[in-house]
Design a protein around this motif. Structure first.
Motif, PDB file in Angstrom:
ATOM      1  N   ILE A 178      18.308   9.213  24.265  1.00  0.00           N
ATOM      2  CA  ILE A 178      19.494   9.063  25.103  1.00  0.00           C
ATOM      3  C   ILE A 178      19.899  10.391  25.742  1.00  0.00           C
ATOM      4  O   ILE A 178      20.601  10.413  26.752  1.00  0.00           O
ATOM      5  N   ASP A 179      19.423  11.512  25.191  1.00  0.00           N
ATOM      6  CA  ASP A 179      19.774  12.816  25.746  1.00  0.00           C
ATOM      7  C   ASP A 179      19.318  12.965  27.190  1.00  0.00           C
ATOM      8  O   ASP A 179      19.908  13.716  27.959  1.00  0.00           O
ATOM      9  N   MET A 180      18.257  12.260  27.564  1.00  0.00           N
ATOM     10  CA  MET A 180      17.758  12.362  28.930  1.00  0.00           C
ATOM     11  C   MET A 180      18.708  11.708  29.928  1.00  0.00           C
ATOM     12  O   MET A 180      18.680  12.019  31.112  1.00  0.00           O
ATOM     13  N   TYR A 181      19.528  10.787  29.461  1.00  0.00           N
ATOM     14  CA  TYR A 181      20.341   9.984  30.362  1.00  0.00           C
ATOM     15  C   TYR A 181      21.836  10.262  30.250  1.00  0.00           C
ATOM     16  O   TYR A 181      22.641   9.469  30.732  1.00  0.00           O
ATOM     17  N   VAL A 182      22.226  11.370  29.652  1.00  0.00           N
ATOM     18  CA  VAL A 182      23.648  11.636  29.444  1.00  0.00           C
ATOM     19  C   VAL A 182      24.389  11.715  30.777  1.00  0.00           C
ATOM     20  O   VAL A 182      25.465  11.138  30.938  1.00  0.00           O
ATOM     21  N   TYR A 183      23.808  12.384  31.750  1.00  0.00           N
ATOM     22  CA  TYR A 183      24.483  12.519  33.047  1.00  0.00           C
ATOM     23  C   TYR A 183      24.567  11.180  33.767  1.00  0.00           C
ATOM     24  O   TYR A 183      25.606  10.838  34.342  1.00  0.00           O
ATOM     25  N   VAL A 184      23.512  10.409  33.710  1.00  0.00           N
ATOM     26  CA  VAL A 184      23.518   9.092  34.354  1.00  0.00           C
ATOM     27  C   VAL A 184      24.537   8.179  33.675  1.00  0.00           C
ATOM     28  O   VAL A 184      25.307   7.482  34.352  1.00  0.00           O
ATOM     29  N   LEU A 185      24.573   8.200  32.344  1.00  0.00           N
ATOM     30  CA  LEU A 185      25.527   7.357  31.625  1.00  0.00           C
ATOM     31  C   LEU A 185      26.967   7.763  31.905  1.00  0.00           C
ATOM     32  O   LEU A 185      27.850   6.907  32.007  1.00  0.00           O
ATOM     33  N   SER A 186      27.233   9.053  32.046  1.00  0.00           N
ATOM     34  CA  SER A 186      28.600   9.480  32.348  1.00  0.00           C
ATOM     35  C   SER A 186      29.012   9.054  33.750  1.00  0.00           C
ATOM     36  O   SER A 186      30.155   8.644  33.971  1.00  0.00           O
ATOM     37  N   ILE A 187      28.090   9.103  34.707  1.00  0.00           N
ATOM     38  CA  ILE A 187      28.406   8.647  36.067  1.00  0.00           C
ATOM     39  C   ILE A 187      28.665   7.147  36.074  1.00  0.00           C
ATOM     40  O   ILE A 187      29.609   6.663  36.717  1.00  0.00           O
ATOM     41  N   VAL A 188      27.854   6.381  35.332  1.00  0.00           N
ATOM     42  CA  VAL A 188      28.061   4.930  35.245  1.00  0.00           C
ATOM     43  C   VAL A 188      29.402   4.623  34.591  1.00  0.00           C
ATOM     44  O   VAL A 188      30.128   3.729  35.033  1.00  0.00           O
ATOM     45  N   ALA A 189      29.763   5.370  33.549  1.00  0.00           N
ATOM     46  CA  ALA A 189      31.049   5.154  32.879  1.00  0.00           C
ATOM     47  C   ALA A 189      32.213   5.407  33.829  1.00  0.00           C
ATOM     48  O   ALA A 189      33.171   4.622  33.883  1.00  0.00           O
ATOM     49  N   ILE A 190      32.137   6.483  34.591  1.00  0.00           N
ATOM     50  CA  ILE A 190      33.208   6.783  35.559  1.00  0.00           C
ATOM     51  C   ILE A 190      33.270   5.697  36.630  1.00  0.00           C
ATOM     52  O   ILE A 190      34.362   5.280  37.035  1.00  0.00           O
ATOM     53  N   ALA A 191      32.115   5.217  37.069  1.00  0.00           N
ATOM     54  CA  ALA A 191      32.097   4.147  38.071  1.00  0.00           C
ATOM     55  C   ALA A 191      32.746   2.881  37.528  1.00  0.00           C
ATOM     56  O   ALA A 191      33.521   2.221  38.232  1.00  0.00           O
ATOM     57  N   PHE A 192      32.464   2.530  36.266  1.00  0.00           N
ATOM     58  CA  PHE A 192      33.106   1.357  35.660  1.00  0.00           C
ATOM     59  C   PHE A 192      34.610   1.542  35.542  1.00  0.00           C
ATOM     60  O   PHE A 192      35.377   0.608  35.781  1.00  0.00           O
ATOM     61  N   ILE A 193      35.047   2.724  35.179  1.00  0.00           N
ATOM     62  CA  ILE A 193      36.492   2.992  35.070  1.00  0.00           C
ATOM     63  C   ILE A 193      37.158   2.796  36.413  1.00  0.00           C
ATOM     64  O   ILE A 193      38.205   2.142  36.520  1.00  0.00           O
ATOM     65  N   VAL A 194      36.573   3.346  37.463  1.00  0.00           N
ATOM     66  CA  VAL A 194      37.146   3.213  38.803  1.00  0.00           C
ATOM     67  C   VAL A 194      37.145   1.752  39.240  1.00  0.00           C
ATOM     68  O   VAL A 194      38.136   1.244  39.777  1.00  0.00           O
ATOM     69  N   LEU A 195      36.030   1.056  38.993  1.00  0.00           N
ATOM     70  CA  LEU A 195      35.913  -0.345  39.392  1.00  0.00           C
ATOM     71  C   LEU A 195      36.975  -1.211  38.721  1.00  0.00           C
ATOM     72  O   LEU A 195      37.685  -1.970  39.386  1.00  0.00           O
TER      73      LEU A 195
END
Length: 73
Positions: free
Chosen positions: A46-63
């Motif tokens: 999961i360490d490879m995807y930390v930045y992608v997961l954080s961007i997805v989390a922020i997108a879900f929060i905004v949505l």
């Protein structure tokens, strides 16, 4: 504070105290570094995807924020 809130708080406190990801390794060994502690196990995948997961989390929060703001209005 209501009784149910106290029970839920106590449950989570006990859960945090008793849950362990893995049993301790004798000798304090292991690890992911090259500090003479072991074979240098690879980092968690999961360490490879930390930045992608954080961007997805922020997108879900905004949505969901926009969605519920529109429902309230």
């Amino acid at each position: 504070m209501k009784t149910i809130n106290k029970l839920v708080s106590a449950f989570f406190l006990l859960a945090v105290l008793f849950v362990q990801a893995a049993p301790p390794v004798p000798g304090g060994g292991g690890g992911t570094g090259g500090h003479g502690t072991g074979g240098g196990d690879p980092a968690a995948p999961i360490d490879m995807y930390v930045y992608v997961l954080s961007i997805v989390a922020i997108a879900f929060i905004v949505l969901f924020t926009k969605k519920y703001k529109n429902v309230k209005a």
